[in-house]
Scaffold this motif. Structure first.
Motif, PDB file in Angstrom:
ATOM      1  N   PRO A  65      49.281 -19.545 -70.192  1.00 20.77           N
ATOM      2  CA  PRO A  65      49.310 -19.842 -71.326  1.00 20.77           C
ATOM      3  C   PRO A  65      50.352 -21.076 -71.569  1.00 20.77           C
ATOM      4  O   PRO A  65      51.727 -20.888 -71.679  1.00 20.77           O
ATOM      5  CB  PRO A  65      49.727 -18.429 -72.344  1.00 20.77           C
ATOM      6  CG  PRO A  65      50.472 -17.821 -70.897  1.00 20.77           C
ATOM      7  CD  PRO A  65      50.332 -18.132 -69.741  1.00 20.77           C
ATOM      8  N   ALA A  66      49.950 -22.034 -72.436  1.00 23.93           N
ATOM      9  CA  ALA A  66      51.391 -22.965 -72.554  1.00 23.93           C
ATOM     10  C   ALA A  66      51.568 -23.725 -71.631  1.00 23.93           C
ATOM     11  O   ALA A  66      52.722 -23.874 -71.769  1.00 23.93           O
ATOM     12  CB  ALA A  66      51.947 -22.886 -73.522  1.00 23.93           C
ATOM     13  N   ALA A  67      51.158 -23.526 -70.575  1.00 31.71           N
ATOM     14  CA  ALA A  67      51.612 -24.342 -68.643  1.00 31.71           C
ATOM     15  C   ALA A  67      51.351 -26.303 -69.474  1.00 31.71           C
ATOM     16  O   ALA A  67      50.811 -26.808 -68.569  1.00 31.71           O
ATOM     17  CB  ALA A  67      50.566 -23.513 -68.011  1.00 31.71           C
ATOM     18  N   VAL A  68      52.380 -26.872 -70.226  1.00 33.14           N
ATOM     19  CA  VAL A  68      52.992 -28.057 -70.302  1.00 33.14           C
ATOM     20  C   VAL A  68      54.316 -28.535 -69.159  1.00 33.14           C
ATOM     21  O   VAL A  68      54.906 -27.088 -69.583  1.00 33.14           O
ATOM     22  CB  VAL A  68      52.416 -27.874 -71.930  1.00 33.14           C
ATOM     23  CG1 VAL A  68      53.016 -29.420 -71.575  1.00 33.14           C
ATOM     24  CG2 VAL A  68      51.284 -27.804 -72.300  1.00 33.14           C
ATOM     25  N   ASN A  69      54.104 -29.313 -69.281  1.00 29.44           N
ATOM     26  CA  ASN A  69      54.731 -29.132 -68.066  1.00 29.44           C
ATOM     27  C   ASN A  69      54.848 -31.519 -67.807  1.00 29.44           C
ATOM     28  O   ASN A  69      54.196 -32.233 -68.714  1.00 29.44           O
ATOM     29  CB  ASN A  69      54.351 -28.715 -66.576  1.00 29.44           C
ATOM     30  CG  ASN A  69      53.767 -29.454 -65.554  1.00 29.44           C
ATOM     31  OD1 ASN A  69      53.204 -30.273 -65.912  1.00 29.44           O
ATOM     32  ND2 ASN A  69      53.281 -27.830 -65.590  1.00 29.44           N
ATOM     33  N   THR A  70      55.928 -31.867 -66.905  1.00 30.13           N
ATOM     34  CA  THR A  70      55.659 -33.104 -66.883  1.00 30.13           C
ATOM     35  C   THR A  70      54.250 -33.663 -66.157  1.00 30.13           C
ATOM     36  O   THR A  70      54.041 -35.136 -66.995  1.00 30.13           O
ATOM     37  CB  THR A  70      56.715 -33.549 -65.997  1.00 30.13           C
ATOM     38  OG1 THR A  70      57.875 -33.475 -66.768  1.00 30.13           O
ATOM     39  CG2 THR A  70      57.122 -35.651 -66.229  1.00 30.13           C
ATOM     40  N   ALA A  71      53.771 -33.345 -65.266  1.00 31.35           N
ATOM     41  CA  ALA A  71      52.974 -33.761 -64.654  1.00 31.35           C
ATOM     42  C   ALA A  71      51.317 -33.772 -65.620  1.00 31.35           C
ATOM     43  O   ALA A  71      50.537 -35.218 -65.617  1.00 31.35           O
ATOM     44  CB  ALA A  71      52.733 -32.820 -63.260  1.00 31.35           C
ATOM     45  N   ARG A  72      51.544 -33.166 -66.295  1.00 28.43           N
ATOM     46  CA  ARG A  72      50.788 -32.774 -67.040  1.00 28.43           C
ATOM     47  C   ARG A  72      50.247 -33.527 -68.613  1.00 28.43           C
ATOM     48  O   ARG A  72      49.910 -34.545 -68.919  1.00 28.43           O
ATOM     49  CB  ARG A  72      50.152 -30.984 -68.041  1.00 28.43           C
ATOM     50  CG  ARG A  72      49.665 -30.635 -66.978  1.00 28.43           C
ATOM     51  CD  ARG A  72      49.375 -28.502 -67.454  1.00 28.43           C
ATOM     52  NE  ARG A  72      47.748 -29.243 -68.144  1.00 28.43           N
ATOM     53  CZ  ARG A  72      47.095 -28.110 -68.702  1.00 28.43           C
ATOM     54  NH1 ARG A  72      47.936 -27.188 -69.315  1.00 28.43           N
ATOM     55  NH2 ARG A  72      45.634 -28.366 -68.656  1.00 28.43           N
ATOM     56  N   MET A  73      52.033 -33.752 -68.850  1.00 25.91           N
ATOM     57  CA  MET A  73      52.004 -34.412 -70.157  1.00 25.91           C
ATOM     58  C   MET A  73      51.631 -36.239 -69.835  1.00 25.91           C
ATOM     59  O   MET A  73      51.204 -37.272 -70.121  1.00 25.91           O
ATOM     60  CB  MET A  73      53.376 -34.844 -70.659  1.00 25.91           C
ATOM     61  CG  MET A  73      53.556 -33.506 -71.133  1.00 25.91           C
ATOM     62  SD  MET A  73      52.130 -33.341 -72.367  1.00 25.91           S
ATOM     63  CE  MET A  73      52.580 -34.713 -73.918  1.00 25.91           C
ATOM     64  N   ARG A  74      52.237 -36.530 -67.903  1.00 26.64           N
ATOM     65  CA  ARG A  74      51.957 -38.003 -67.330  1.00 26.64           C
ATOM     66  C   ARG A  74      50.204 -37.957 -67.262  1.00 26.64           C
ATOM     67  O   ARG A  74      50.059 -39.166 -67.066  1.00 26.64           O
ATOM     68  CB  ARG A  74      52.578 -37.786 -67.170  1.00 26.64           C
ATOM     69  CG  ARG A  74      54.089 -38.498 -66.736  1.00 26.64           C
ATOM     70  CD  ARG A  74      54.861 -38.552 -65.401  1.00 26.64           C
ATOM     71  NE  ARG A  74      56.334 -38.536 -65.961  1.00 26.64           N
ATOM     72  CZ  ARG A  74      56.989 -39.765 -66.088  1.00 26.64           C
ATOM     73  NH1 ARG A  74      56.920 -40.549 -64.786  1.00 26.64           N
ATOM     74  NH2 ARG A  74      57.847 -40.224 -65.894  1.00 26.64           N
ATOM     75  N   SER A  75      49.551 -37.449 -67.208  1.00 28.81           N
ATOM     76  CA  SER A  75      47.927 -37.586 -67.283  1.00 28.81           C
ATOM     77  C   SER A  75      47.164 -36.739 -68.036  1.00 28.81           C
ATOM     78  O   SER A  75      46.164 -36.190 -67.467  1.00 28.81           O
ATOM     79  CB  SER A  75      48.252 -36.846 -65.621  1.00 28.81           C
ATOM     80  OG  SER A  75      48.303 -36.798 -64.604  1.00 28.81           O
ATOM     81  N   ILE A  76      47.673 -36.844 -69.208  1.00 31.66           N
ATOM     82  CA  ILE A  76      46.546 -36.163 -70.300  1.00 31.66           C
ATOM     83  C   ILE A  76      45.502 -36.391 -70.595  1.00 31.66           C
ATOM     84  O   ILE A  76      44.661 -35.797 -71.464  1.00 31.66           O
ATOM     85  CB  ILE A  76      47.558 -36.555 -72.022  1.00 31.66           C
ATOM     86  CG1 ILE A  76      47.630 -38.501 -72.047  1.00 31.66           C
ATOM     87  CG2 ILE A  76      49.167 -35.711 -72.316  1.00 31.66           C
ATOM     88  CD1 ILE A  76      48.107 -38.209 -73.767  1.00 31.66           C
ATOM     89  N   ASP A  77      45.189 -37.574 -69.921  1.00 26.48           N
ATOM     90  CA  ASP A  77      43.611 -38.010 -70.262  1.00 26.48           C
ATOM     91  C   ASP A  77      42.441 -37.153 -68.738  1.00 26.48           C
ATOM     92  O   ASP A  77      41.762 -37.634 -68.454  1.00 26.48           O
ATOM     93  CB  ASP A  77      43.512 -39.802 -70.197  1.00 26.48           C
ATOM     94  CG  ASP A  77      43.398 -39.725 -71.797  1.00 26.48           C
ATOM     95  OD1 ASP A  77      44.102 -39.471 -72.769  1.00 26.48           O
ATOM     96  OD2 ASP A  77      44.554 -41.308 -71.492  1.00 26.48           O
ATOM     97  N   ALA A  78      43.331 -36.875 -67.830  1.00 27.11           N
ATOM     98  CA  ALA A  78      42.715 -36.631 -66.046  1.00 27.11           C
ATOM     99  C   ALA A  78      41.747 -35.806 -67.377  1.00 27.11           C
ATOM    100  O   ALA A  78      42.415 -34.702 -67.905  1.00 27.11           O
ATOM    101  CB  ALA A  78      43.703 -36.099 -65.852  1.00 27.11           C
ATOM    102  N   PRO A  79      41.076 -34.821 -66.709  1.00 27.83           N
ATOM    103  CA  PRO A  79      40.248 -34.153 -66.616  1.00 27.83           C
ATOM    104  C   PRO A  79      40.248 -32.930 -66.987  1.00 27.83           C
ATOM    105  O   PRO A  79      39.979 -31.980 -67.694  1.00 27.83           O
ATOM    106  CB  PRO A  79      39.132 -34.105 -65.268  1.00 27.83           C
ATOM    107  CG  PRO A  79      38.894 -35.243 -64.810  1.00 27.83           C
ATOM    108  CD  PRO A  79      40.151 -35.702 -64.987  1.00 27.83           C
ATOM    109  N   GLY A  80      41.200 -32.340 -66.800  1.00 30.13           N
ATOM    110  CA  GLY A  80      41.441 -31.055 -66.835  1.00 30.13           C
ATOM    111  C   GLY A  80      42.666 -30.730 -68.531  1.00 30.13           C
ATOM    112  O   GLY A  80      43.393 -29.460 -68.639  1.00 30.13           O
ATOM    113  N   ASN A  81      42.803 -32.233 -68.565  1.00 26.79           N
ATOM    114  CA  ASN A  81      43.928 -32.325 -69.631  1.00 26.79           C
ATOM    115  C   ASN A  81      43.419 -32.957 -71.173  1.00 26.79           C
ATOM    116  O   ASN A  81      43.762 -32.658 -72.130  1.00 26.79           O
ATOM    117  CB  ASN A  81      45.392 -32.779 -69.387  1.00 26.79           C
ATOM    118  CG  ASN A  81      46.226 -31.894 -68.063  1.00 26.79           C
ATOM    119  OD1 ASN A  81      45.231 -31.455 -67.921  1.00 26.79           O
ATOM    120  ND2 ASN A  81      46.581 -33.115 -66.886  1.00 26.79           N
ATOM    121  N   VAL A  82      42.165 -33.308 -70.706  1.00 27.97           N
ATOM    122  CA  VAL A  82      42.296 -34.583 -71.799  1.00 27.97           C
ATOM    123  C   VAL A  82      41.978 -33.881 -72.618  1.00 27.97           C
ATOM    124  O   VAL A  82      41.360 -34.574 -74.877  1.00 27.97           O
ATOM    125  CB  VAL A  82      40.767 -35.281 -71.335  1.00 27.97           C
ATOM    126  CG1 VAL A  82      39.720 -35.013 -70.931  1.00 27.97           C
ATOM    127  CG2 VAL A  82      40.547 -36.643 -72.388  1.00 27.97           C
TER     128      VAL A  82
END
Length: 719
Positions: free
Chosen positions: A42-59
């Motif tokens: 749950p809420a697995a937000v980190n630097t990698a995801r925030m730097r890639s917010i438009d990637a398929p798993g994050n968009v």
């Protein structure tokens, strides 16, 4: 201090968790591990995801207050678009059990929606179905509502590494487990014996929680602080105005620049706090490692009282850039030197890369209260351009070389009455704006509201801690005030403004009958989305403003909308709930400005949920006869302006509750409510520490006088 009211019923897997994909390496992951293969949760937000917010798993997520750290509030989702937006319907909703204003932007991470209501109550929902997973109530003492100028609303929460971060009204920073809603850690961010409060949303940048505070009007020295998202440990603190020079350095990150700031102040400002509070606006550039801080107004408002020999008064109404790791000062740009008009520069900021003058510029953009739209180089703080987008009697222009405003000769506040625009009510307030890289336009809720400015004579100014200390005169020359107020009322306007930041020109506008419409969202589907003062949730074409769809929602969506995707289906969500922004014209609406309870609304294509019917309007109560003398009413008017105006509206019109229309029972209990806190459970705490019984009676007399002034016309209009 808090309690979990509901726990997860079906576990994390039942909340629709998604597999992370298309990201760069996750924080603290072993070498060779990527965010795509990192453990889900749950809420697995980190630097990698925030730097890639438009990637398929994050968009499909909305993981931070402005979606990305750039705060543009633009989503690449396009399943809902200009071609099918008219097929939208309500998917699900939740009553939030309050009539107070709802200002929070929800978050959505991997199928779970996290939302914050008044007094920082946070609830997690299955984002697809609306099923409640848990609720956490931090049990904020209701008396803290007194110290929040626009009520006990919060503008949002943050998510980081399995935790939801709450910045509570009472100054506590609280991390709760995103799976269970149980508290992980808690820390106090400001001294509780001073008049601070927090209504802004926390941000987490690379594991650092950034938070400011409010209270400039009540006598505080503003600062921003950073805290470790894993432990709550303090990392750095940056003061935004200088303190008492006799006390020497603070031992904080701001020490290197405070002597420079102090040289722009005069008198004994530190006795009044000085203000400068950063109560809402932040952005972050991870490549430059800079945190951008929008700073607030002076305290007291009128510079004559806090800095009597003038001076720029750094860092009031500025953008200040600091190093994210250390908090060290890097640069600043001050929009309003000598700030004395309550022109806070805490309105939303957005980062973008724009082609200006034949070269690519890294910019930060802001449209603060003072009516100018600013474009600043975000690496250096260099001024690029600024143009006004509303009628402006404060400054004619901004000098293109120095970046300083050309303040008009009669803008300074003296003891003479004068009518001004913009005002403390703002040409653009806290409501979020959005930048679309597809249209190149910035969209914001703009408004024109005029007000009467004058300062108190020196012998009448009295500074009282924990009370709004503006230094303004609200009572002299009543006949002239009445005339000027009629002019102000006639000029009130509100509109959704599309602005080109490169050309600094208006692209188009959508006009509304009054100010007060909500925050803005744009998407790759050519959608421009906003809750309106007409109690509709509306979608326009982002390229030209054409209305595509709207739905009556019984309330005003003043908060920022979001969009997200779960199981391949796109949703749009918004909190609706009117409050925190006086609007003169609403008092003239036949039948009154009736609205429903505040709600979280979620829409999708083909949604079929229905809102319950509006409750019937109540009859306008006949006010008691005025028995007080003129001197008591005038005393009450001054005390009301100092103590009650920010919540209950200028001239006792508008605000959270229109006090002209109190019931007889409320009149009977007035002193108990004001001095004993008999309605503290509803957010109206006792004012016994700042008001005597005689002063409370004077305020009551003034409110009865105002009710009698307006009741006959209002009743004739069927209110």
């Amino acid at each position: 201090m808090g309690k979990t009211l509901r726990n997860w019923a079906a576990g994390w897997a039942g909340a629709g968790a998604l597999v992370l994909a298309g990201c760069v390496a996750a924080d603290n992951a072993p070498v060779g591990t990527t965010a795509a293969t990192a453990p889900a949760g749950p809420a697995a937000v980190n630097t990698a995801r925030m730097r890639s917010i438009d990637a398929p798993g994050n968009v499909g997520n909305w993981m931070s207050h402005g979606r990305g750290w750039d705060e543009t509030r633009f989503s690449p989702l396009e399943q809902i678009n200009a071609g099918n937006a008219d097929q939208l319907g309500l998917a699900w909703f939740d009553d939030l059990e309050t009539y107070r204003g709802m200002q929070a932007t929800p978050l959505v991470v991997d199928g779970v929606l996290y939302n914050a209501s008044v007094f920082n109550v946070v609830t997690a929902y299955d984002a697809k179905t609306g099923q409640k997973l848990w609720t956490y109530d931090p049990q904020v003492a209701r008396e803290f509502a007194r110290l929040a100028c626009c009520g006990p609303s919060t503008r949002g929460i943050a998510a980081w590494n399995g935790k939801i971060i709450i910045a509570a009204l009472d100054g506590r920073l609280i991390a709760v487990d995103a799976k269970t809603g149980s508290k992980v850690w808690e820390t106090q961010t400001f001294p509780t014996d001073e008049a601070f409060s927090i209504t802004g949303a926390p941000r987490v940048y690379d594991g650092k929680v950034i938070i400011g505070n409010g209270g400039a009007d009540y006598g505080v020295r503003g600062f921003v602080s950073a805290w470790d998202a894993e432990t709550g440990a303090k990392l750095w603190k940056f003061y935004l105005v200088p303190g008492d020079p006799a006390k020497g350095p603070d031992g904080e990150a701001s020490d290197s620049v405070m002597q420079r700031a102090a040289a722009t102040w005069t008198g004994e400002w530190w006795k009044y706090g000085g203000g400068g509070t950063a109560w809402d606006s932040f952005a972050y550039d991870p490549e430059l490692n800079l945190v951008y801080i929008g700073t607030g107004n002076g305290g007291p408002h009128v510079q004559h009282f806090r800095s009597p020999q003038g001076g720029d008064n750094l860092f009031l109404c500025s953008i200040v850039a600091v190093d994210a790791t250390s908090g060290e000062y890097k640069w600043h740009y001050q929009m309003v030197p000598e700030e004395e008009w309550d022109y806070t520069c805490t309105q939303p900021m957005a980062l973008a890369d724009l082609e200006i003058g034949g070269r690519k510029r890294q910019v930060i953009m802001q449209a603060p209260k003072n009516g100018f739209f600013y474009v600043i180089d975000r690496a250096t703080g260099e001024f690029i351009s600024a143009e006004t987008y509303v009628p402006n009697t404060w400054a004619s222009s901004v000098d293109p070389v120095t970046g300083r405003p050309n303040v008009l000769p009669d803008a300074k506040i003296t003891t003479q009455l004068h009518l001004m625009s913009p005002t403390w009510m703002a040409s653009h307030s806290w409501n979020p704006m959005s930048y679309s890289p597809l249209t190149g336009l910035v969209y914001l809720p703009a408004q024109e509201q005029w007000d009467i400015y004058a300062r108190l004579p020196d012998d009448q100014f009295r500074w009282v801690p924990f009370r709004s200390n503006s230094g303004r005169d609200f009572t002299s020359q009543p006949e002239e005030r009445r005339r000027l107020q009629e002019i102000a009322n006639s000029r009130e306007k509100g509109y959704l403004l599309a602005w080109n930041p490169v050309t600094q020109k208006e692209a188009f506008r959508v006009a509304y009958p009054y100010p007060g419409s909500g925050g803005v969202l744009t998407t790759a589907g050519n959608l421009l989305i906003q809750g309106t003062i007409e109690k509709n949730f509306a979608i326009y074409r982002a390229d030209n403003g054409q209305l595509l769809w709207q739905m009556p929602v019984q309330n005003v969506g003043i908060a920022g909308p979001i969009t997200y995707m779960v199981d391949g289906e796109q949703y749009i969500a918004v909190n609706v709930g009117w409050g925190g922004s006086p609007v003169y014209g609403l008092s003239q609406i036949p039948g009154g400005f009736q609205h429903s309870t505040s709600r979280l609304l979620v829409f999708k294509l083909g949604g079929t949920a229905q809102l319950p019917a509006m409750p019937p309007p109540s009859e306008l109560p006949r006010p008691p006869f005025l028995r007080a003398g003129e001197s008591q009413v005038k005393e009450g008017q001054a005390l009301y302006s100092q103590t009650c105006r920010s919540c209950h509206g200028e001239n006792a019109v508008g605000g959270l509750k229109d006090l002209r229309w109190m019931t007889q029972a409320t009149h009977d209990d007035f002193l108990k409510i004001v001095l004993e806190g008999s309605r503290a459970d509803k957010g109206m705490a006792s004012f016994a520490d700042v008001l005597s019984r005689n002063e409370a009676e004077a305020i009551h007399a003034y409110l009865i006088a105002r009710a009698n002034e307006d009741w006959q016309d209002a009743a004739a209009q069927g209110k």
